[in-house]
Write a protein that holds these residues in place. Structure first.
Motif, PDB file in Angstrom:
ATOM      1  N   PHE A   1       0.772  -1.161  -0.052  1.00 43.19           N
ATOM      2  CA  PHE A   1      -0.180  -0.043  -0.181  1.00 43.19           C
ATOM      3  C   PHE A   1       0.998   1.243   0.123  1.00 43.19           C
ATOM      4  O   PHE A   1       2.002   1.302   0.888  1.00 43.19           O
ATOM      5  CB  PHE A   1      -0.994   0.050   1.239  1.00 43.19           C
ATOM      6  CG  PHE A   1      -2.414   0.762   0.968  1.00 43.19           C
ATOM      7  CD1 PHE A   1      -3.258   0.477  -0.050  1.00 43.19           C
ATOM      8  CD2 PHE A   1      -2.058   2.154   1.781  1.00 43.19           C
ATOM      9  CE1 PHE A   1      -4.307   1.515  -0.055  1.00 43.19           C
ATOM     10  CE2 PHE A   1      -3.242   2.765   1.349  1.00 43.19           C
ATOM     11  CZ  PHE A   1      -4.398   2.789   0.563  1.00 43.19           C
ATOM     12  N   ALA A   2       0.747   2.314  -0.871  1.00 44.17           N
ATOM     13  CA  ALA A   2       1.243   3.338  -0.851  1.00 44.17           C
ATOM     14  C   ALA A   2       1.630   4.388   0.285  1.00 44.17           C
ATOM     15  O   ALA A   2       2.581   4.694   0.455  1.00 44.17           O
ATOM     16  CB  ALA A   2       0.801   4.288  -2.033  1.00 44.17           C
ATOM     17  N   ASN A   3       0.380   4.348   0.955  1.00 47.16           N
ATOM     18  CA  ASN A   3       0.705   5.493   2.111  1.00 47.16           C
ATOM     19  C   ASN A   3       1.416   4.838   3.382  1.00 47.16           C
ATOM     20  O   ASN A   3       0.687   3.719   3.862  1.00 47.16           O
ATOM     21  CB  ASN A   3      -0.888   5.758   2.505  1.00 47.16           C
ATOM     22  CG  ASN A   3      -0.739   6.721   3.607  1.00 47.16           C
ATOM     23  OD1 ASN A   3      -0.489   6.307   4.725  1.00 47.16           O
ATOM     24  ND2 ASN A   3      -1.648   7.950   3.508  1.00 47.16           N
ATOM     25  N   PRO A   4       2.393   5.176   3.723  1.00 50.70           N
ATOM     26  CA  PRO A   4       3.107   4.548   4.791  1.00 50.70           C
ATOM     27  C   PRO A   4       2.348   4.175   6.330  1.00 50.70           C
ATOM     28  O   PRO A   4       2.674   3.421   6.765  1.00 50.70           O
ATOM     29  CB  PRO A   4       4.331   5.492   5.017  1.00 50.70           C
ATOM     30  CG  PRO A   4       4.138   6.710   4.358  1.00 50.70           C
ATOM     31  CD  PRO A   4       3.162   6.701   3.193  1.00 50.70           C
ATOM     32  N   PHE A   5       1.614   5.352   6.391  1.00 48.41           N
ATOM     33  CA  PHE A   5       0.923   4.923   7.759  1.00 48.41           C
ATOM     34  C   PHE A   5      -0.016   3.987   7.629  1.00 48.41           C
ATOM     35  O   PHE A   5      -0.148   3.149   8.427  1.00 48.41           O
ATOM     36  CB  PHE A   5       0.205   6.533   8.296  1.00 48.41           C
ATOM     37  CG  PHE A   5      -0.788   6.242   9.304  1.00 48.41           C
ATOM     38  CD1 PHE A   5      -0.280   6.093  10.657  1.00 48.41           C
ATOM     39  CD2 PHE A   5      -2.214   6.148   9.125  1.00 48.41           C
ATOM     40  CE1 PHE A   5      -1.061   5.760  11.729  1.00 48.41           C
ATOM     41  CE2 PHE A   5      -2.948   5.564  10.402  1.00 48.41           C
ATOM     42  CZ  PHE A   5      -2.505   5.794  11.803  1.00 48.41           C
ATOM     43  N   TYR A   6      -1.022   4.068   6.401  1.00 52.18           N
ATOM     44  CA  TYR A   6      -2.007   3.069   6.538  1.00 52.18           C
ATOM     45  C   TYR A   6      -1.363   1.639   6.314  1.00 52.18           C
ATOM     46  O   TYR A   6      -1.726   0.721   6.662  1.00 52.18           O
ATOM     47  CB  TYR A   6      -2.975   3.380   5.470  1.00 52.18           C
ATOM     48  CG  TYR A   6      -3.754   4.415   5.523  1.00 52.18           C
ATOM     49  CD1 TYR A   6      -4.358   4.618   6.874  1.00 52.18           C
ATOM     50  CD2 TYR A   6      -3.901   5.545   4.875  1.00 52.18           C
ATOM     51  CE1 TYR A   6      -5.215   5.837   7.176  1.00 52.18           C
ATOM     52  CE2 TYR A   6      -4.855   6.757   4.909  1.00 52.18           C
ATOM     53  CZ  TYR A   6      -5.418   6.841   6.030  1.00 52.18           C
ATOM     54  OH  TYR A   6      -6.124   7.701   6.512  1.00 52.18           O
ATOM     55  N   SER A   7      -0.240   1.555   5.451  1.00 53.84           N
ATOM     56  CA  SER A   7       0.551   0.280   5.232  1.00 53.84           C
ATOM     57  C   SER A   7       0.968  -0.379   6.542  1.00 53.84           C
ATOM     58  O   SER A   7       0.778  -1.450   6.993  1.00 53.84           O
ATOM     59  CB  SER A   7       1.616   0.634   4.268  1.00 53.84           C
ATOM     60  OG  SER A   7       2.516  -0.655   4.266  1.00 53.84           O
TER      61      SER A   7
ATOM     62  N   ASP B   1     -10.659   8.090   4.119  1.00 57.99           N
ATOM     63  CA  ASP B   1      -9.383   7.735   4.044  1.00 57.99           C
ATOM     64  C   ASP B   1      -9.169   6.200   4.434  1.00 57.99           C
ATOM     65  O   ASP B   1      -8.698   5.380   3.792  1.00 57.99           O
ATOM     66  CB  ASP B   1      -8.348   8.645   4.219  1.00 57.99           C
ATOM     67  CG  ASP B   1      -8.386   9.802   3.726  1.00 57.99           C
ATOM     68  OD1 ASP B   1      -8.776  10.182   2.335  1.00 57.99           O
ATOM     69  OD2 ASP B   1      -7.807  10.979   4.513  1.00 57.99           O
TER      70      ASP B   1
ATOM     71  N   ASP C   1     -11.214   3.734   2.466  1.00 53.80           N
ATOM     72  CA  ASP C   1     -10.548   3.182   1.197  1.00 53.80           C
ATOM     73  C   ASP C   1      -9.482   2.283   1.441  1.00 53.80           C
ATOM     74  O   ASP C   1      -9.195   1.178   0.677  1.00 53.80           O
ATOM     75  CB  ASP C   1     -10.285   4.687   0.487  1.00 53.80           C
ATOM     76  CG  ASP C   1     -11.148   5.000  -0.277  1.00 53.80           C
ATOM     77  OD1 ASP C   1     -12.324   4.815  -0.297  1.00 53.80           O
ATOM     78  OD2 ASP C   1     -11.067   6.664  -0.596  1.00 53.80           O
ATOM     79  N   ALA C   2      -8.601   2.678   2.290  1.00 52.16           N
ATOM     80  CA  ALA C   2      -7.406   1.844   2.619  1.00 52.16           C
ATOM     81  C   ALA C   2      -7.848   0.406   3.026  1.00 52.16           C
ATOM     82  O   ALA C   2      -7.362  -0.759   2.588  1.00 52.16           O
ATOM     83  CB  ALA C   2      -6.507   2.427   3.642  1.00 52.16           C
TER      84      ALA C   2
END
Length: 178
Positions: A30-36, A103, A106-107
């Motif tokens: 996943f691109a977003n580091p926090f959500y990853s 957000d 979606d994640a």
């Protein structure tokens, strides 16, 4: 009987491990580091919870152990999805950080590959968690039983077990995440 028990144990282990790898791969990519990072920890925490509840905890009212025979690939996927949904909704309710539902939704949807029906259920659970937090845990426990193993009826003891499970699961998750 012993071979049957061993087969159930092995099946549960394989299902939990395969789905762990599947969701970890998706979360890591996943691109977003926090959500990853958040969902990697969700997956790892859910795996630890599943291993303990399906394979190690032998209490007589362990809902998961009682239904271990029904743990297949689909049930394992649903278990991981439940962990991700629960932790996402609960962190949003507790506002540990400035997070936005759109957000996170979606994640969550992308990482756990939620179906349209699962997205609708998650939206309903989110509204319940926001509007009536005191009833959310009860609702989520009932939802767990219905969604995971199609259980329509829960004794008060099994309901309490599931409420306590998700409470402890979230607390353990937050300790390791923060």
């Amino acid at each position: 009987m012993k071979n049957m028990r061993k087969t159930k144990e092995e099946t549960a282990q394989v299902c939990l491990e395969k789905e762990r790898e599947f969701y970890l791969e998706r979360a890591c990519a996943f691109a977003n580091p926090f959500y990853s990072a958040f969902y990697v920890q969700c997956v790892e925490s859910t795996f630890a919870d599943g291993w303990e509840m399906f394979l190690e905890e032998h209490s007589c009212a362990n809902y998961f152990r009682l239904n271990k025979a029904y743990l297949d690939k689909n049930a394992a996927q649903r278990f991981y999805k439940l962990g991700g949904i629960h932790h996402t909704l609960w962190i949003l309710c507790h506002k540990k950080k400035v997070l936005h539902w759109a957000d996170m939704k979606d994640a969550l949807s992308q990482i756990y590959d939620l179906t349209n029906k699962e997205k609708e259920m998650t939206e309903i659970l989110y509204r319940c968690a926001c509007m009536c937090r005191s009833r959310f845990q009860d609702l989520f426990a009932r939802f767990t039983a219905r969604y995971l193993f199609s259980s329509d009826y829960l004794t008060p003891f099994l309901l309490a077990f599931l409420v306590n499970f998700w409470y402890n699961s979230y607390n353990s998750f937050m300790i390791s995440f923060t």
